[in-house]
Design an enzyme around this catalytic site. Sequence first.
Site, PDB file in Angstrom:
ATOM      1  N   ARG A  81       0.789  -1.236   0.000  1.00  0.00           N
ATOM      2  CA  ARG A  81       0.000   0.000   0.000  1.00  0.00           C
ATOM      3  C   ARG A  81       0.819   1.283   0.000  1.00  0.00           C
ATOM      4  NH1 ARG A  81      -5.193   0.297   3.578  1.00  0.00           N
ATOM      5  NH2 ARG A  81      -3.698   0.381   5.302  1.00  0.00           N
ATOM      6  N   ASP A  82       2.133   1.207  -0.163  1.00  0.00           N
ATOM      7  CA  ASP A  82       2.926   2.432  -0.260  1.00  0.00           C
ATOM      8  C   ASP A  82       4.158   2.208  -1.137  1.00  0.00           C
ATOM      9  OD1 ASP A  82       3.387   5.126   0.198  1.00  0.00           O
ATOM     10  OD2 ASP A  82       4.533   4.785   2.031  1.00  0.00           O
ATOM     11  N   VAL A  83       3.955   1.591  -2.288  1.00  0.00           N
ATOM     12  CA  VAL A  83       5.054   1.372  -3.228  1.00  0.00           C
ATOM     13  C   VAL A  83       5.389   2.708  -3.892  1.00  0.00           C
ATOM     14  CG1 VAL A  83       5.785   0.179  -5.329  1.00  0.00           C
ATOM     15  CG2 VAL A  83       4.356  -1.016  -3.639  1.00  0.00           C
ATOM     16  N   THR A 122       1.141   7.360  -0.147  1.00  0.00           N
ATOM     17  CA  THR A 122       1.711   8.555  -0.743  1.00  0.00           C
ATOM     18  C   THR A 122       0.823   8.975  -1.905  1.00  0.00           C
ATOM     19  OG1 THR A 122       3.923   7.841  -0.088  1.00  0.00           O
ATOM     20  CG2 THR A 122       3.774   9.546  -1.798  1.00  0.00           C
TER      21      THR A 122
END
Length: 267
Positions: A81-83, A122
């Site tokens: 969920r934050d690549v 992000t």
Amino acid sequence: SGFRERFLREGQIAAQLRHRHIVAIHEVGYHDDHAFMALAWLERGALAEPKAPWEVRAALRVVREIASALDRAHQQGVIHRDVKLANILVDDDGSYVLSDFGIAQIVHDNTVVTREGATLGTPAYMAPEQWRHQVVDGRADLYSLGIVMYQLLIARLPYVGSDGWSLGALHQQAPVPALPPALEFLQPVLDRLLAKDPGERFASGAALVAALAELSETPSPQLPAGSLQPAWKRHPLQAAALFVTASEDLPTAWWRRYARAVVAATL
């Protein structure tokens, strides 16, 4: 505290995954009431925002290796969920390693580390369903990886808004940006990665790796005498100029085949 809980959870999640493209966590715990995490030290650090387009070969290596890491995580029921670039580290051997599972979600037991109802991640990399506060699966990570792919190839983000609302609207409604002609053979891959509907994306990281491997099936063209030096022998920052030169000075069919050959050499 919530921060300490997320910190410890990140270490516990990553320590269980064990994959050559996921940062190694050696120990997680408390010392004098302070949480700590001992992980592999990667001196070269994280990827920086590119100031110029990357060479295709190098950019697709990042995509391929992080896709394999995500495939492993998703098989274990973990969604990152934050690549993003800042969470992709460079190992000593030049390979790429995914880090920071601090806002990951465990699928199989429906445990969410983040605050319920909160949109964490992000914004520049978040999938449409994340913006809509919907339940996400591994295809949201692949969307974020598509943003990374575009950013490396073009040296800018595909969607830029003046504020969070406009940025969210672009991710949910704007069409997938078109790649320049020299890279249009990658457009079908990008279209699937950045599809608004998760059902139109690659089903898994393994499926993405397989799609990139198919690009290697095109036979390498014979270079005309005195023609361009192969891209993988040039500095990565010269790649964009190489492809522009090819598109202007060589027949369309030739430079398109040449670009495919650059990819074929890496897979």
